[in-house]
Motif scaffolding. Structure first.
Motif, PDB file in Angstrom:
ATOM      1  N   ALA A  33       0.831  -1.208   0.000  1.00 11.61           N
ATOM      2  CA  ALA A  33       0.000   0.000   0.000  1.00 11.61           C
ATOM      3  C   ALA A  33       0.864   1.255   0.000  1.00 11.61           C
ATOM      4  CB  ALA A  33      -0.943  -0.013   1.206  1.00 11.61           C
ATOM      5  N   TYR A  34       1.948   1.220   0.752  1.00 14.97           N
ATOM      6  CA  TYR A  34       2.835   2.384   0.798  1.00 14.97           C
ATOM      7  C   TYR A  34       3.497   2.629  -0.550  1.00 14.97           C
ATOM      8  CZ  TYR A  34       6.525   5.577   2.141  1.00 14.97           C
ATOM      9  OH  TYR A  34       7.358   6.660   2.205  1.00 14.97           O
ATOM     10  N   ARG A  35       3.918   1.556  -1.189  1.00 18.57           N
ATOM     11  CA  ARG A  35       4.541   1.707  -2.504  1.00 18.57           C
ATOM     12  C   ARG A  35       3.534   2.170  -3.552  1.00 18.57           C
ATOM     13  NH1 ARG A  35       8.598  -3.447  -2.257  1.00 18.57           N
ATOM     14  NH2 ARG A  35      10.321  -2.321  -1.300  1.00 18.57           N
ATOM     15  N   MET A  36       2.298   1.764  -3.397  1.00 17.99           N
ATOM     16  CA  MET A  36       1.270   2.175  -4.358  1.00 17.99           C
ATOM     17  C   MET A  36       0.854   3.634  -4.162  1.00 17.99           C
ATOM     18  SD  MET A  36       0.321  -0.339  -6.477  1.00 17.99           S
ATOM     19  CE  MET A  36      -1.315   0.129  -7.002  1.00 17.99           C
ATOM     20  N   THR A  37       0.783   4.077  -2.915  1.00 18.88           N
ATOM     21  CA  THR A  37       0.268   5.415  -2.647  1.00 18.88           C
ATOM     22  C   THR A  37       1.365   6.429  -2.329  1.00 18.88           C
ATOM     23  OG1 THR A  37       0.001   5.036  -0.265  1.00 18.88           O
ATOM     24  CG2 THR A  37      -1.870   4.466  -1.708  1.00 18.88           C
ATOM     25  N   GLY A  38       2.465   5.967  -1.760  1.00 20.24           N
ATOM     26  CA  GLY A  38       3.533   6.875  -1.391  1.00 20.24           C
ATOM     27  C   GLY A  38       3.252   7.695  -0.154  1.00 20.24           C
ATOM     28  N   ASN A  39       2.196   7.365   0.553  1.00 21.49           N
ATOM     29  CA  ASN A  39       1.820   8.132   1.724  1.00 21.49           C
ATOM     30  C   ASN A  39       1.574   7.176   2.888  1.00 21.49           C
ATOM     31  OD1 ASN A  39      -0.298   9.291   3.600  1.00 21.49           O
ATOM     32  ND2 ASN A  39       0.179  11.095   2.365  1.00 21.49           N
ATOM     33  N   PRO A  40       2.280   7.366   4.012  1.00 21.32           N
ATOM     34  CA  PRO A  40       2.145   6.410   5.111  1.00 21.32           C
ATOM     35  C   PRO A  40       0.739   6.345   5.721  1.00 21.32           C
ATOM     36  CG  PRO A  40       3.759   8.131   5.653  1.00 21.32           C
ATOM     37  CD  PRO A  40       3.296   8.375   4.263  1.00 21.32           C
ATOM     38  N   GLU A  41       0.076   7.496   5.818  1.00 21.83           N
ATOM     39  CA  GLU A  41      -1.277   7.492   6.396  1.00 21.83           C
ATOM     40  C   GLU A  41      -2.261   6.779   5.478  1.00 21.83           C
ATOM     41  OE1 GLU A  41       0.531  10.427   6.131  1.00 21.83           O
ATOM     42  OE2 GLU A  41       1.143  10.512   8.243  1.00 21.83           O
ATOM     43  N   ASP A  42      -2.187   7.079   4.180  1.00 25.02           N
ATOM     44  CA  ASP A  42      -3.060   6.392   3.221  1.00 25.02           C
ATOM     45  C   ASP A  42      -2.771   4.896   3.213  1.00 25.02           C
ATOM     46  OD1 ASP A  42      -4.234   8.796   2.478  1.00 25.02           O
ATOM     47  OD2 ASP A  42      -2.953   9.068   0.721  1.00 25.02           O
ATOM     48  N   ALA A  43      -1.490   4.541   3.280  1.00 23.72           N
ATOM     49  CA  ALA A  43      -1.107   3.129   3.278  1.00 23.72           C
ATOM     50  C   ALA A  43      -1.686   2.408   4.489  1.00 23.72           C
ATOM     51  CB  ALA A  43       0.413   2.998   3.246  1.00 23.72           C
ATOM     52  N   ALA A  44      -1.624   3.046   5.655  1.00 27.18           N
ATOM     53  CA  ALA A  44      -2.177   2.432   6.867  1.00 27.18           C
ATOM     54  C   ALA A  44      -3.687   2.250   6.731  1.00 27.18           C
ATOM     55  CB  ALA A  44      -1.845   3.283   8.091  1.00 27.18           C
ATOM     56  N   ASP A  45      -4.372   3.263   6.225  1.00 25.04           N
ATOM     57  CA  ASP A  45      -5.826   3.173   6.039  1.00 25.04           C
ATOM     58  C   ASP A  45      -6.191   2.076   5.046  1.00 25.04           C
ATOM     59  OD1 ASP A  45      -6.181   5.270   7.801  1.00 25.04           O
ATOM     60  OD2 ASP A  45      -6.536   6.778   6.242  1.00 25.04           O
ATOM     61  N   LEU A  46      -5.450   2.001   3.946  1.00 27.65           N
ATOM     62  CA  LEU A  46      -5.758   1.020   2.914  1.00 27.65           C
ATOM     63  C   LEU A  46      -5.420  -0.396   3.353  1.00 27.65           C
ATOM     64  CD1 LEU A  46      -4.626   3.156  -0.115  1.00 27.65           C
ATOM     65  CD2 LEU A  46      -6.967   2.427   0.383  1.00 27.65           C
ATOM     66  N   THR A  47      -4.391  -0.534   4.178  1.00 28.55           N
ATOM     67  CA  THR A  47      -4.071  -1.849   4.736  1.00 28.55           C
ATOM     68  C   THR A  47      -5.215  -2.311   5.633  1.00 28.55           C
ATOM     69  OG1 THR A  47      -1.701  -1.356   4.662  1.00 28.55           O
ATOM     70  CG2 THR A  47      -2.411  -3.125   6.150  1.00 28.55           C
ATOM     71  N   GLN A  48      -5.704  -1.390   6.452  1.00 24.11           N
ATOM     72  CA  GLN A  48      -6.833  -1.718   7.326  1.00 24.11           C
ATOM     73  C   GLN A  48      -8.071  -2.073   6.489  1.00 24.11           C
ATOM     74  OE1 GLN A  48      -7.877   1.430  10.037  1.00 24.11           O
ATOM     75  NE2 GLN A  48      -8.973   0.045  11.383  1.00 24.11           N
ATOM     76  N   GLU A  49      -8.283  -1.319   5.419  1.00 26.43           N
ATOM     77  CA  GLU A  49      -9.419  -1.603   4.540  1.00 26.43           C
ATOM     78  C   GLU A  49      -9.290  -2.986   3.904  1.00 26.43           C
ATOM     79  OE1 GLU A  49     -11.211   0.038   0.313  1.00 26.43           O
ATOM     80  OE2 GLU A  49     -10.275   1.486   1.662  1.00 26.43           O
ATOM     81  N   ALA A  50      -8.086  -3.348   3.493  1.00 26.54           N
ATOM     82  CA  ALA A  50      -7.867  -4.664   2.882  1.00 26.54           C
ATOM     83  C   ALA A  50      -8.164  -5.785   3.872  1.00 26.54           C
ATOM     84  CB  ALA A  50      -6.429  -4.774   2.366  1.00 26.54           C
ATOM     85  N   PHE A  51      -7.729  -5.615   5.119  1.00 27.56           N
ATOM     86  CA  PHE A  51      -8.005  -6.647   6.124  1.00 27.56           C
ATOM     87  C   PHE A  51      -9.499  -6.703   6.457  1.00 27.56           C
ATOM     88  CE2 PHE A  51      -3.397  -6.602   7.094  1.00 27.56           C
ATOM     89  CZ  PHE A  51      -3.179  -7.965   7.012  1.00 27.56           C
ATOM     90  N   LEU A  52     -10.149  -5.563   6.475  1.00 25.47           N
ATOM     91  CA  LEU A  52     -11.593  -5.551   6.712  1.00 25.47           C
ATOM     92  C   LEU A  52     -12.307  -6.288   5.573  1.00 25.47           C
ATOM     93  CD1 LEU A  52     -13.950  -4.582   8.468  1.00 25.47           C
ATOM     94  CD2 LEU A  52     -13.926  -2.447   7.175  1.00 25.47           C
TER      95      LEU A  52
END
Length: 197
Positions: A33-52
């Motif tokens: 997610a971080y490599r795709m977005t380049g933003n740590p906050e977005d990456a954390a949110d998207l990781t959480q979304e993926a697990f959800l």
């Protein structure tokens, strides 16, 4: 417990089994997610979304691939959906130059084997590469990251993205070409000078 046993237990509602799956895969999902977005906050949110999404979709998970491969795809889809929703080109984070996290501070330590000029060149090249990746369409960026940064084989990428291997190869070639054109336009990548005979 094996991964498949954890998946079966989680399907039955065992939250501790799902928690074990999360712990085993969260670093991989966040890194993607971080490599795709380049933003740590977005990456954390998207990781959480993926697990959800994984928790909600466990009953639909057929087990033809590993849980980690399926989660990789869910994370990738969440990132692409996010980038499309935003309808913007992202400016990748320059955390190495101004981050406040412990990891960022550690990354700033100079490698004493190289001169300050070399370090500056490396930083500029990294920033250029991040801008180049950000300029790519999400599908191209994803394939390039999976192949060049994650080191997946063509077959693994094809399985993860549910594409034909030939499609993976052609998209990868287009992604490399687009990145090369970006770098050439930016003036930091030159074709080799033909030798004079």
């Amino acid at each position: 417990m094996t991964e498949s046993e954890l998946v079966q237990a989680a399907r039955s509602g065992d939250q501790s089994a799902f928690e074990a799956l999360v712990k085993a895969n969260q670093a991989m999902a966040y890194q993607l997610a971080y490599r795709m977005t380049g933003n740590p906050e977005d990456a954390a949110d998207l990781t959480q979304e993926a697990f959800l999404n994984a928790w909600r979709g466990l009953s639909a998970f057929d087990g033809r691939s590993s849980f980690s491969t399926w989660l990789y795809r869910l994370t990738s889809n969440a990132c692409i959906d996010f980038l499309r929703r935003e309808k913007r080109r992202i400016s990748l984070s320059m955390t190495l130059e101004g981050g406040e996290d412990e990891e960022d501070r550690q990354a700033q330590l100079p490698d004493r084997r190289y001169s300050p000029e070399r370090e500056l060149e490396k930083k500029e090249a990294g920033a250029m590469l991040r801008r180049g990746l950000a300029s790519l369409a999400p599908d191209y960026r994803e394939i390039l990251i999976l192949r060049e940064l994650e080191g997946l084989s063509y077959a693994e990428i094809a399985q993860t993205l549910e594409l034909e291997e030939g499609t993976v190869k052609s998209r990868l070639a287009r992604a490399r070409l687009a990145l090369r054109e970006f770098l050439q336009k930016d003036g930091n990548f030159f074709d080799p000078v033909p030798s004079k005979e």
